[in-house]
Design an enzyme around this catalytic site. Structure first.
Site, PDB file in Angstrom:
ATOM      1  N   LYS A   6       0.831  -1.213   0.000  1.00 24.37           N
ATOM      2  CA  LYS A   6       0.000   0.000   0.000  1.00 24.37           C
ATOM      3  C   LYS A   6       0.865   1.262   0.000  1.00 24.37           C
ATOM      4  O   LYS A   6       0.645   2.181  -0.779  1.00 24.37           O
ATOM      5  CB  LYS A   6      -0.907   0.001   1.239  1.00 24.37           C
ATOM      6  CG  LYS A   6      -1.607   1.313   1.487  1.00 24.37           C
ATOM      7  CD  LYS A   6      -2.475   1.271   2.725  1.00 24.37           C
ATOM      8  CE  LYS A   6      -1.772   1.632   4.010  1.00 24.37           C
ATOM      9  NZ  LYS A   6      -1.452   3.064   4.185  1.00 24.37           N
ATOM     10  N   ASN A   7       1.863   1.286   0.884  1.00 13.86           N
ATOM     11  CA  ASN A   7       2.637   2.524   1.033  1.00 13.86           C
ATOM     12  C   ASN A   7       3.594   2.778  -0.128  1.00 13.86           C
ATOM     13  O   ASN A   7       4.172   3.850  -0.243  1.00 13.86           O
ATOM     14  CB  ASN A   7       3.410   2.519   2.359  1.00 13.86           C
ATOM     15  CG  ASN A   7       2.476   2.692   3.546  1.00 13.86           C
ATOM     16  OD1 ASN A   7       1.290   2.962   3.368  1.00 13.86           O
ATOM     17  ND2 ASN A   7       3.005   2.521   4.743  1.00 13.86           N
ATOM     18  N   ARG A  64      -4.622  10.464   4.482  1.00 14.13           N
ATOM     19  CA  ARG A  64      -3.462  11.347   4.645  1.00 14.13           C
ATOM     20  C   ARG A  64      -2.473  11.241   3.495  1.00 14.13           C
ATOM     21  O   ARG A  64      -1.890  12.221   3.057  1.00 14.13           O
ATOM     22  CB  ARG A  64      -2.764  10.946   5.942  1.00 14.13           C
ATOM     23  CG  ARG A  64      -2.438  12.071   6.823  1.00 14.13           C
ATOM     24  CD  ARG A  64      -1.485  11.628   7.882  1.00 14.13           C
ATOM     25  NE  ARG A  64      -0.186  12.181   7.600  1.00 14.13           N
ATOM     26  CZ  ARG A  64       0.164  13.425   7.825  1.00 14.13           C
ATOM     27  NH1 ARG A  64      -0.689  14.254   8.365  1.00 14.13           N
ATOM     28  NH2 ARG A  64       1.361  13.864   7.519  1.00 14.13           N
ATOM     29  N   CYS A 115      -4.718  12.851  12.816  1.00  9.40           N
ATOM     30  CA  CYS A 115      -5.553  11.657  12.798  1.00  9.40           C
ATOM     31  C   CYS A 115      -5.432  10.990  14.144  1.00  9.40           C
ATOM     32  O   CYS A 115      -4.723  11.470  15.023  1.00  9.40           O
ATOM     33  CB  CYS A 115      -5.167  10.727  11.653  1.00  9.40           C
ATOM     34  SG  CYS A 115      -3.594   9.934  11.921  1.00  9.40           S
ATOM     35  N   ARG A 145       0.620  14.677  13.423  1.00  6.31           N
ATOM     36  CA  ARG A 145       1.106  14.494  12.058  1.00  6.31           C
ATOM     37  C   ARG A 145       1.288  15.800  11.260  1.00  6.31           C
ATOM     38  O   ARG A 145       0.525  16.085  10.327  1.00  6.31           O
ATOM     39  CB  ARG A 145       0.207  13.493  11.316  1.00  6.31           C
ATOM     40  CG  ARG A 145       0.112  12.192  12.072  1.00  6.31           C
ATOM     41  CD  ARG A 145      -0.555  11.109  11.302  1.00  6.31           C
ATOM     42  NE  ARG A 145       0.309  10.488  10.330  1.00  6.31           N
ATOM     43  CZ  ARG A 145      -0.027   9.409   9.641  1.00  6.31           C
ATOM     44  NH1 ARG A 145      -1.186   8.857   9.818  1.00  6.31           N
ATOM     45  NH2 ARG A 145       0.811   8.891   8.772  1.00  6.31           N
ATOM     46  N   PRO A 146       2.318  16.559  11.618  1.00  8.70           N
ATOM     47  CA  PRO A 146       2.583  17.820  10.909  1.00  8.70           C
ATOM     48  C   PRO A 146       3.128  17.611   9.497  1.00  8.70           C
ATOM     49  O   PRO A 146       3.492  16.493   9.130  1.00  8.70           O
ATOM     50  CB  PRO A 146       3.652  18.486  11.785  1.00  8.70           C
ATOM     51  CG  PRO A 146       4.334  17.354  12.486  1.00  8.70           C
ATOM     52  CD  PRO A 146       3.308  16.269  12.652  1.00  8.70           C
ATOM     53  N   ASP A 161       5.504  20.041   8.255  1.00 10.79           N
ATOM     54  CA  ASP A 161       6.571  21.051   8.168  1.00 10.79           C
ATOM     55  C   ASP A 161       7.735  20.595   7.280  1.00 10.79           C
ATOM     56  O   ASP A 161       8.331  21.401   6.562  1.00 10.79           O
ATOM     57  CB  ASP A 161       7.083  21.410   9.569  1.00 10.79           C
ATOM     58  CG  ASP A 161       7.533  20.180  10.364  1.00 10.79           C
ATOM     59  OD1 ASP A 161       6.742  19.212  10.451  1.00 10.79           O
ATOM     60  OD2 ASP A 161       8.674  20.176  10.854  1.00 10.79           O
ATOM     61  N   ASP A 195       4.398   0.590  12.081  1.00 10.84           N
ATOM     62  CA  ASP A 195       3.201  -0.063  11.534  1.00 10.84           C
ATOM     63  C   ASP A 195       3.066  -1.522  11.979  1.00 10.84           C
ATOM     64  O   ASP A 195       2.100  -2.185  11.607  1.00 10.84           O
ATOM     65  CB  ASP A 195       3.209   0.022   9.998  1.00 10.84           C
ATOM     66  CG  ASP A 195       2.855   1.417   9.510  1.00 10.84           C
ATOM     67  OD1 ASP A 195       2.461   2.263  10.329  1.00 10.84           O
ATOM     68  OD2 ASP A 195       2.975   1.671   8.293  1.00 10.84           O
ATOM     69  N   ILE A 247       7.962   6.802  16.920  1.00  5.92           N
ATOM     70  CA  ILE A 247       7.581   7.553  15.722  1.00  5.92           C
ATOM     71  C   ILE A 247       6.308   8.369  15.992  1.00  5.92           C
ATOM     72  O   ILE A 247       6.243   9.550  15.678  1.00  5.92           O
ATOM     73  CB  ILE A 247       7.336   6.610  14.518  1.00  5.92           C
ATOM     74  CG1 ILE A 247       8.508   5.626  14.341  1.00  5.92           C
ATOM     75  CG2 ILE A 247       7.097   7.412  13.226  1.00  5.92           C
ATOM     76  CD1 ILE A 247       9.809   6.210  13.883  1.00  5.92           C
ATOM     77  N   ARG A 302      -8.641  -0.369   4.575  1.00  6.84           N
ATOM     78  CA  ARG A 302      -7.706   0.620   4.009  1.00  6.84           C
ATOM     79  C   ARG A 302      -6.381  -0.038   3.633  1.00  6.84           C
ATOM     80  O   ARG A 302      -5.682   0.463   2.755  1.00  6.84           O
ATOM     81  CB  ARG A 302      -7.424   1.727   5.030  1.00  6.84           C
ATOM     82  CG  ARG A 302      -8.550   2.722   5.197  1.00  6.84           C
ATOM     83  CD  ARG A 302      -8.076   3.936   5.987  1.00  6.84           C
ATOM     84  NE  ARG A 302      -6.711   4.249   5.599  1.00  6.84           N
ATOM     85  CZ  ARG A 302      -5.722   4.511   6.451  1.00  6.84           C
ATOM     86  NH1 ARG A 302      -5.956   4.543   7.732  1.00  6.84           N
ATOM     87  NH2 ARG A 302      -4.511   4.777   6.011  1.00  6.84           N
TER      88      ARG A 302
HETATM   89  C1  UD1 Z   1       4.283   6.799   6.399  1.00 10.77           C
HETATM   90  C2  UD1 Z   1       3.400   5.592   6.194  1.00 10.77           C
HETATM   91  C3  UD1 Z   1       2.791   5.137   7.517  1.00 10.77           C
HETATM   92  C4  UD1 Z   1       3.871   4.917   8.555  1.00 10.77           C
HETATM   93  C5  UD1 Z   1       4.787   6.139   8.648  1.00 10.77           C
HETATM   94  C6  UD1 Z   1       5.983   5.926   9.557  1.00 10.77           C
HETATM   95  C7  UD1 Z   1       2.620   5.958   3.931  1.00 10.77           C
HETATM   96  C8  UD1 Z   1       1.466   6.205   3.042  1.00 10.77           C
HETATM   97  N1  UD1 Z   1       2.354   5.949   5.253  1.00 10.77           N
HETATM   98  O1  UD1 Z   1       3.452   7.860   6.857  1.00 10.77           O
HETATM   99  O2  UD1 Z   1       2.083   3.914   7.276  1.00 10.77           O
HETATM  100  O3  UD1 Z   1       3.275   4.696   9.815  1.00 10.77           O
HETATM  101  O4  UD1 Z   1       5.291   6.495   7.342  1.00 10.77           O
HETATM  102  O5  UD1 Z   1       6.740   4.852   9.120  1.00 10.77           O
HETATM  103  O6  UD1 Z   1       3.709   5.698   3.481  1.00 10.77           O
HETATM  104  N2  UD1 Z   1       6.731  14.336  10.746  1.00 10.77           N
HETATM  105  C9  UD1 Z   1       7.056  15.623  11.063  1.00 10.77           C
HETATM  106  N3  UD1 Z   1       6.955  16.570  10.077  1.00 10.77           N
HETATM  107  C10 UD1 Z   1       6.583  16.268   8.813  1.00 10.77           C
HETATM  108  C11 UD1 Z   1       6.275  14.937   8.499  1.00 10.77           C
HETATM  109  C12 UD1 Z   1       6.364  13.985   9.488  1.00 10.77           C
HETATM  110  O7  UD1 Z   1       7.406  15.937  12.200  1.00 10.77           O
HETATM  111  O8  UD1 Z   1       6.511  17.172   7.970  1.00 10.77           O
HETATM  112  C13 UD1 Z   1       6.816  13.308  11.799  1.00 10.77           C
HETATM  113  C14 UD1 Z   1       5.525  12.519  11.986  1.00 10.77           C
HETATM  114  O9  UD1 Z   1       4.616  13.213  12.815  1.00 10.77           O
HETATM  115  C15 UD1 Z   1       6.038  11.240  12.598  1.00 10.77           C
HETATM  116  C16 UD1 Z   1       7.377  11.055  11.882  1.00 10.77           C
HETATM  117  O10 UD1 Z   1       7.730  12.337  11.369  1.00 10.77           O
HETATM  118  O11 UD1 Z   1       6.283  11.429  13.977  1.00 10.77           O
HETATM  119  C17 UD1 Z   1       7.345  10.065  10.747  1.00 10.77           C
HETATM  120  O12 UD1 Z   1       6.233  10.361   9.915  1.00 10.77           O
HETATM  121  P1  UD1 Z   1       6.240  10.117   8.358  1.00 10.77           P
HETATM  122  O13 UD1 Z   1       7.366   9.217   7.986  1.00 10.77           O
HETATM  123  O14 UD1 Z   1       6.141  11.417   7.660  1.00 10.77           O
HETATM  124  O15 UD1 Z   1       4.874   9.360   8.164  1.00 10.77           O
HETATM  125  P2  UD1 Z   1       4.033   9.349   6.837  1.00 10.77           P
HETATM  126  O16 UD1 Z   1       4.962   9.527   5.690  1.00 10.77           O
HETATM  127  O17 UD1 Z   1       2.874  10.274   6.953  1.00 10.77           O
END
Ligand code: UD1
Length: 420
Positions: A22-23, A92, A116, A121-122, A124, A307, A329, A399
């Site tokens: 999926k990812n 998302r 969520c 889940r920012p 930035d 996950d 995470i 999902r």
């Molecule tokens: C992806 C996966 C999700 C998995 C996650 C972590 C997809 C579609 N989803 O989600 O299944 O649980 O990776 O392995 O691939 N963060 C920030 N700033 C940002 C973005 C992220 O601080 O701009 C933080 C998040 O809040 C979290 C960490 O970074 O604490 C990792 O998140 P991230 O790797 O971005 O998760 P996703 O890519 O949304």
């Protein structure tokens, strides 16, 4: 709405074939926005999330249809640049259309996905990355509006408070492939799904090196063309099935999986007493002995995946001893704790830790799924529990797990859908 009913206590046995990841498929489908040519993606799982991404592609002017796991994408009309709130708010990962739209059209208006159940889940890091490439970014009425006359390669450090970000790496990589000059992403996410996206982008004519490592180098090109690709197997589905074998004291051979993508999970489960035998691309999983409690800490890849945290917690819930599970995470990703406790587990949450005292057995109960992986942990607990478990809100499970009831039924599980 349907609920999933499970009569626990059956040792699962047999073979199961894992679906496409999926990812990996979600950003790969988004990447088709980078070209007007046709693309063909194989091994696409029929999931609620993939269907949402297909709707988004159609809303942006693509033909995108799935048949027997193959999605053919072609351009129906000029590519739109607005990804609507109604679609983005349901998933998302839709936010990963930001990078390709900006890369291709030099403008994008994408609804902010919001938080969520598993935390804030920012975004930035996504914004930092595209700004470094020269985009001007504004937030207006819940949308991120990004535009640029030209995008220019840059040196970008993408590490955040919780380490690297999967979707931010995807977005920046997809914006940078058509930028002028060289981009270096430092502290890039190393997840196999990011690597698979880069492989697909290279098939489209991109020049990416270092994918799968924390340092990705991208030499911008002028144009990307259509390509065909088969998505990697879903390591989280494979890990979930491995735990199904262990929690039910069964014996399952997992086909279409890449054990090298599950290193940390296999290592932890072996430490607990599992046996993994690799043969001809398949992995046979069963218990070597009575399992013992192990401590688990989630980390970015190649660490133990967040996950898989909820699923390993279900297993530790019925494994003798005390296990400390630390979530690094998403520190609030513990919605499954209360539901597992309703089934007789003894789990105490202390900040980012869950302290699990393994019980002899769990007892079936009505429980509620709160998110995708929490749902998987409840299914696993239900498979092991005495009596009947009824899981409501199973749309979360849909999902991310393709045909999960059929797959488990084939392994001998008594699991069925029932109208609420
Ligand atoms: C992806 C996966 C999700 C998995 C996650 C972590 C997809 C579609 N989803 O989600 O299944 O649980 O990776 O392995 O691939 N963060 C920030 N700033 C940002 C973005 C992220 O601080 O701009 C933080 C998040 O809040 C979290 C960490 O970074 O604490 C990792 O998140 P991230 O790797 O971005 O998760 P996703 O890519 O949304």
């Amino acid at each position: 709405m349907d609920k999933l009913v499970i009569e626990g206590g059956i040792k699962l046995k047999g073979e199961v074939t894992i679906s496409g990841a999926k990812n990996a498929v979600l950003p790969i489908l988004a990447a088709t926005l980078l070209t007007d040519d046709a693309c063909s993606i194989k091994g696409v799982p029929d999931l609620r999330d993939t269907n949402t991404m297909l709707k988004i592609l159609r809303s942006l002017g693509k033909n995108a249809d799935m048949e027997k796991g193959i999605v053919d994408v072609s351009s129906a009309k000029a590519c739109g640049y607005v990804a609507d709130y109604k679609l983005v708010s349901t998933m998302r990962a839709s936010f990963c259309v930001l990078g390709p739209l900006l890369g291709k059209l030099k403008k994008a208006k994408v609804s902010l996905p919001g938080g969520c159940i598993i935390g804030v889940r920012p975004v930035d890091l996504h914004i930092k990355g595209i700004k470094a490439l020269g985009a001007q970014v504004d937030i207006d009425s819940g949308y991120i509006i990004a535009k640029a006359d030209t995008l220019k390669g840059a040196h970008i450090y993408l590490g955040g408070m919780y380490g690297s970000s999967v979707l931010a790496t995807d977005n920046v990589m997809m914006a940078a492939v058509l930028a002028k000059g060289k981009t270096i992403i430092e502290s890039a996410a190393c997840e196999p799904e990011v690597e698979d996206l880069a492989v697909f982008l290279n098939k489209m004519g991109a020049k990416i090196k270092g994918h799968g490592t924390p340092l990705i180098e991208i030499e911008g090109v002028r144009h990307l063309h259509g390509a065909a690709h088969t998505v990697i197997p879903d390591r989280i589905e494979a890990g979930t099935i491995a735990i199904a074998a262990l929690i039910t004291q069964g014996d399952i051979t997992i086909k279409n999986m890449l054990p090298q993508h599950l290193g940390a999970v296999i290592d932890k489960l072996e430490e607990s007493g599992a046996s993994f035998v690799r043969a001809h691309g398949a992995l046979r999983v069963r218990r070597k002995r009575q399992l013992n409690a192990v401590n688990v800490t989630t980390l970015p890849y190649p660490g133990f995946p967040t996950d898989m945290q909820a699923q390993v917690m279900a297993l530790m819930g019925v494994t003798p001893g005390i296990s400390v599970i630390t979530e690094k995470i998403y520190p609030d990703r513990f919605m499954h704790v209360a539901e597992l406790n309703r089934m007789g587990a003894a789990i105490q949450r202390e900040g980012p830790h869950a302290i699990v005292e393994g019980k002899k057995w769990l007892s079936g109960a009505p429980v509620m799924a709160s998110d995708l992986r929490a749902s998987a942990s409840l299914v696993l607990a239900g498979l092991a529990a005495r009596g009947k478990t009824a899981i409501s809100r199973i749309y979360h499970l849909e999902r991310g797990y393709e045909n999960i009831e059929e797959k488990l039924q084939k392994l001998g599980a008594r699991i069925w859908r029932q109208k609420e």
